[in-house]
Design a protein around this motif. Structure first.
Motif, PDB file in Angstrom:
ATOM      1  N   THR A 359      14.924-105.823  -2.755  1.00  0.00           N
ATOM      2  CA  THR A 359      14.284-106.947  -3.442  1.00  0.00           C
ATOM      3  C   THR A 359      14.076-106.620  -4.912  1.00  0.00           C
ATOM      4  O   THR A 359      14.277-107.472  -5.788  1.00  0.00           O
ATOM      5  N   SER A 360      13.690-105.393  -5.205  1.00  0.00           N
ATOM      6  CA  SER A 360      13.507-104.970  -6.596  1.00  0.00           C
ATOM      7  C   SER A 360      14.829-104.994  -7.351  1.00  0.00           C
ATOM      8  O   SER A 360      14.906-105.477  -8.493  1.00  0.00           O
ATOM      9  N   LEU A 361      15.895-104.484  -6.738  1.00  0.00           N
ATOM     10  CA  LEU A 361      17.216-104.499  -7.364  1.00  0.00           C
ATOM     11  C   LEU A 361      17.677-105.924  -7.647  1.00  0.00           C
ATOM     12  O   LEU A 361      18.246-106.208  -8.705  1.00  0.00           O
ATOM     13  N   SER A 362      17.451-106.828  -6.704  1.00  0.00           N
ATOM     14  CA  SER A 362      17.872-108.226  -6.877  1.00  0.00           C
ATOM     15  C   SER A 362      17.198-108.861  -8.083  1.00  0.00           C
ATOM     16  O   SER A 362      17.775-109.724  -8.746  1.00  0.00           O
ATOM     17  N   ASN A 363      15.976-108.447  -8.380  1.00  0.00           N
ATOM     18  CA  ASN A 363      15.220-109.005  -9.491  1.00  0.00           C
ATOM     19  C   ASN A 363      15.344-108.196 -10.775  1.00  0.00           C
ATOM     20  O   ASN A 363      14.732-108.543 -11.783  1.00  0.00           O
ATOM     21  N   GLY A 364      16.104-107.105 -10.726  1.00  0.00           N
ATOM     22  CA  GLY A 364      16.266-106.275 -11.913  1.00  0.00           C
ATOM     23  C   GLY A 364      15.007-105.520 -12.304  1.00  0.00           C
ATOM     24  O   GLY A 364      14.804-105.219 -13.480  1.00  0.00           O
ATOM     25  N   VAL A 365      14.176-105.194 -11.321  1.00  0.00           N
ATOM     26  CA  VAL A 365      12.927-104.478 -11.572  1.00  0.00           C
ATOM     27  C   VAL A 365      13.043-103.070 -11.000  1.00  0.00           C
ATOM     28  O   VAL A 365      13.402-102.901  -9.832  1.00  0.00           O
ATOM     29  N   PRO A 366      12.748-102.028 -11.778  1.00  0.00           N
ATOM     30  CA  PRO A 366      12.864-100.660 -11.273  1.00  0.00           C
ATOM     31  C   PRO A 366      11.882-100.384 -10.144  1.00  0.00           C
ATOM     32  O   PRO A 366      10.793-100.962 -10.089  1.00  0.00           O
ATOM     33  N   CYS A 367      12.283 -99.479  -9.250  1.00  0.00           N
ATOM     34  CA  CYS A 367      11.478 -99.189  -8.065  1.00  0.00           C
ATOM     35  C   CYS A 367      11.573 -97.709  -7.724  1.00  0.00           C
ATOM     36  O   CYS A 367      12.638 -97.094  -7.882  1.00  0.00           O
ATOM     37  N   ALA A 368      10.465 -97.133  -7.263  1.00  0.00           N
ATOM     38  CA  ALA A 368      10.436 -95.759  -6.773  1.00  0.00           C
ATOM     39  C   ALA A 368       9.749 -95.745  -5.413  1.00  0.00           C
ATOM     40  O   ALA A 368       8.880 -96.580  -5.123  1.00  0.00           O
ATOM     41  N   VAL A 369      10.141 -94.783  -4.564  1.00  0.00           N
ATOM     42  CA  VAL A 369       9.633 -94.707  -3.197  1.00  0.00           C
ATOM     43  C   VAL A 369       9.090 -93.308  -2.920  1.00  0.00           C
ATOM     44  O   VAL A 369       9.719 -92.306  -3.273  1.00  0.00           O
ATOM     45  N   PHE A 370       7.914 -93.262  -2.279  1.00  0.00           N
ATOM     46  CA  PHE A 370       7.319 -92.007  -1.817  1.00  0.00           C
ATOM     47  C   PHE A 370       7.008 -92.179  -0.331  1.00  0.00           C
ATOM     48  O   PHE A 370       6.321 -93.128   0.048  1.00  0.00           O
ATOM     49  N   ARG A 371       7.506 -91.265   0.500  1.00  0.00           N
ATOM     50  CA  ARG A 371       7.234 -91.341   1.931  1.00  0.00           C
ATOM     51  C   ARG A 371       6.715 -90.001   2.447  1.00  0.00           C
ATOM     52  O   ARG A 371       7.365 -88.972   2.307  1.00  0.00           O
ATOM     53  N   GLY A 372       5.517 -90.044   3.048  1.00  0.00           N
ATOM     54  CA  GLY A 372       4.915 -88.848   3.628  1.00  0.00           C
ATOM     55  C   GLY A 372       5.225 -88.749   5.109  1.00  0.00           C
ATOM     56  O   GLY A 372       5.125 -89.733   5.848  1.00  0.00           O
ATOM     57  N   VAL A 373       5.614 -87.577   5.554  1.00  0.00           N
ATOM     58  CA  VAL A 373       5.999 -87.387   6.955  1.00  0.00           C
ATOM     59  C   VAL A 373       4.754 -87.403   7.848  1.00  0.00           C
ATOM     60  O   VAL A 373       3.804 -86.633   7.631  1.00  0.00           O
ATOM     61  N   SER A 374       4.778 -88.292   8.832  1.00  0.00           N
ATOM     62  CA  SER A 374       3.653 -88.419   9.758  1.00  0.00           C
ATOM     63  C   SER A 374       4.030 -88.068  11.194  1.00  0.00           C
ATOM     64  O   SER A 374       3.159 -87.880  12.034  1.00  0.00           O
ATOM     65  N   ASP A 375       5.335 -88.002  11.487  1.00  0.00           N
ATOM     66  CA  ASP A 375       5.784 -87.674  12.838  1.00  0.00           C
ATOM     67  C   ASP A 375       7.224 -87.180  12.774  1.00  0.00           C
ATOM     68  O   ASP A 375       7.857 -87.202  11.712  1.00  0.00           O
ATOM     69  N   TYR A 376       7.755 -86.762  13.914  1.00  0.00           N
ATOM     70  CA  TYR A 376       9.096 -86.175  13.953  1.00  0.00           C
ATOM     71  C   TYR A 376      10.131 -87.088  14.604  1.00  0.00           C
ATOM     72  O   TYR A 376      11.200 -86.627  14.995  1.00  0.00           O
ATOM     73  N   ALA A 377       9.832 -88.369  14.719  1.00  0.00           N
ATOM     74  CA  ALA A 377      10.799 -89.381  15.179  1.00  0.00           C
ATOM     75  C   ALA A 377      11.430 -89.042  16.523  1.00  0.00           C
ATOM     76  O   ALA A 377      12.590 -89.358  16.782  1.00  0.00           O
ATOM     77  N   GLY A 378      10.694 -88.365  17.382  1.00  0.00           N
ATOM     78  CA  GLY A 378      11.185 -88.066  18.722  1.00  0.00           C
ATOM     79  C   GLY A 378      11.395 -86.596  18.997  1.00  0.00           C
ATOM     80  O   GLY A 378      11.470 -86.189  20.163  1.00  0.00           O
ATOM     81  N   ARG A 379      11.522 -85.787  17.977  1.00  0.00           N
ATOM     82  CA  ARG A 379      11.686 -84.343  18.171  1.00  0.00           C
ATOM     83  C   ARG A 379      10.320 -83.705  18.359  1.00  0.00           C
ATOM     84  O   ARG A 379       9.359 -84.070  17.712  1.00  0.00           O
ATOM     85  N   GLU A 380      10.261 -82.716  19.247  1.00  0.00           N
ATOM     86  CA  GLU A 380       9.023 -81.979  19.396  1.00  0.00           C
ATOM     87  C   GLU A 380       8.769 -81.175  18.144  1.00  0.00           C
ATOM     88  O   GLU A 380       9.591 -80.352  17.763  1.00  0.00           O
ATOM     89  N   GLY A 381       7.643 -81.424  17.493  1.00  0.00           N
ATOM     90  CA  GLY A 381       7.380 -80.787  16.219  1.00  0.00           C
ATOM     91  C   GLY A 381       6.406 -79.642  16.325  1.00  0.00           C
ATOM     92  O   GLY A 381       5.999 -79.224  17.425  1.00  0.00           O
TER      93      GLY A 381
END
Length: 386
Positions: A359-381
């Motif tokens: 959506t940001s790209l479509s509007n020509g607006v810069p965007c940054a993403v930060f994602r913190g790991v909260s789980d292991y998506a199915g793997r035993e962690g």
């Protein structure tokens, strides 16, 4: 001249009829700001006093407004789009002509609350749009005390999403909670960009780790994200193509074999953007300038312990330049997690990032993403997701 009170549906019928007469289309209705002033009484006799209304307490159709000076003189501060609109019949035609001229303007200029929105943009804009997904992420922002609410207008409710107005370190910031998954995320960001003077989008949230070197508490700042939830489900025993494919038979247990579900091809997305032809893309790039700014945070020290009782096995780290995956799927499957990492070199999985970036790209607006790991998506962690 006598006036008629129109419901919204009646107004639309009048507009459609007027469109047929005038031969025009694509008409929007622009409702002016509400006023607390008293109307003049008609005829003889004593004037009846009309109680002033707090427009924020009425049931609105779409929009409400929170202000800081509640209890003071409210004129010009509270705006409300209700369920009924009072118009003269001639005004319907006037609106058609006026709005036909304005139809090329952004939503912000034709919005029922354009007056107060212009005030917000002019007083403290431009803004950074801070986009989060659900209440836990908002709570982290509030607890940090970094966000300072505006002393004038605290929030604006747009189609059920409260946009909070304020600053962080003296910089204008509007933050909004999208709700989960791609449709909510994309729509909310588009509303934010249409309504406010936004010069950049910063999105943060939690994610599952599909990379064995990313642990709970680590933060990924990706330079590419992809929507991996768009598939072509192939016919049984269909020919292979030069696309990334997932063969269900390869995941049969205890032995690999054929599967009537055959295979899926991962399909690219159609990206429409300002001043450019449509292009098919799979990997969506993060704005390089914002990514470079984010990389300056690599020396930030993250907390290992929440308190004396709860600690992570290792001190969390910030990792840059990985790839993220988005789909309307909560991933809790070790086999598919492993496939995503091997096929696409994906390190995190979530349900919103690609929609926000696209959506940001479509509007020509810069965007940054930060994602913190909260789980292991199915793997035993190393640590329970709880």
């Amino acid at each position: 001249m006598n006036k008629k009170v129109y419901t919204l549906s009646e107004l639309m019928n009048e507009l459609v009829a007027a469109e047929g007469i005038l031969g025009i289309s694509n008409v929007e209705v622009n409702v002016g700001e509400a006023s607390t002033s008293q109307p003049k009484s008609k005829g003889k006799g004593k004037k009846k006093k009309k109680k002033k209304k707090d427009f924020t307490k009425q049931e609105g159709k779409q929009i409400a407004l929170g202000v800081a000076n509640k209890g003071k003189n409210l004129k010009g501060k509270y705006f409300h789009c209700g369920n009924r609109i009072r118009l003269k019949k001639k005004q319907v035609v006037d609106l058609l002509v006026m709005l036909q001229v304005q139809q090329s303007l952004q939503l912000r200029s034709s919005h029922p609350m354009h007056g107060v929105l212009d005030e917000i943009n002019e007083n403290a804009g431009p803004y950074i749009g801070l986009v989060i997904t659900f209440p836990t992420e908002e709570l982290a922002l509030i607890d940090s005390t970094f966000f300072v609410p505006s002393s004038e207008i605290l929030w604006v409710d747009l189609t059920g999403k409260e946009v909070q107005i304020g600053t962080i370190k003296g910089v204008g910031v509007n933050y909004v909670m999208t709700g989960e998954q791609t449709v909510n995320a994309g729509i909310t960001v588009q509303i934010l960009l249409d309504t406010f003077d936004i010069i950049g989008i910063v999105h943060y949230g939690i994610a599952g780790s599909s990379n064995d070197s990313l642990y709970i508490g680590d933060i990924s700042v990706p330079n590419y994200v992809a929507y991996t939830g768009s598939w072509t489900l192939k016919e049984f025993r269909s020919a292979e193509e030069n696309l990334t494919e997932l063969k269900f038979g390869n995941f049969n247990f205890p032995e690999k074999g054929e599967d009537l579900l055959a295979m899926i091809d991962f399909t690219p997305q159609k990206l429409y953007s300002v001043g450019k032809p449509m292009e098919e893309v799979f990997w969506l790039p993060i704005d390089p300038k914002l990514f470079n700014i984010a990389s300056k945070l690599q020396d930030v020290k993250l907390q290992k312990c929440v308190n004396e009782t709860y600690c992570l096995p290792e001190t969390p780290k910030v990792v840059y330049g990985l790839r993220g995956s988005t789909a309307d799927i909560y991933l809790d499957n070790a086999a598919y997690r492993e496939f995503l990492f091997k096929a696409f070199n994906v390190s995190t999985v979530d349900e919103e990032s690609a929609a926000i970036v696209m959506t940001s790209l479509s509007n020509g607006v810069p965007c940054a993403v930060f994602r913190g790991v909260s789980d292991y998506a199915g793997r035993e962690g190393l640590l329970s997701s709880n």
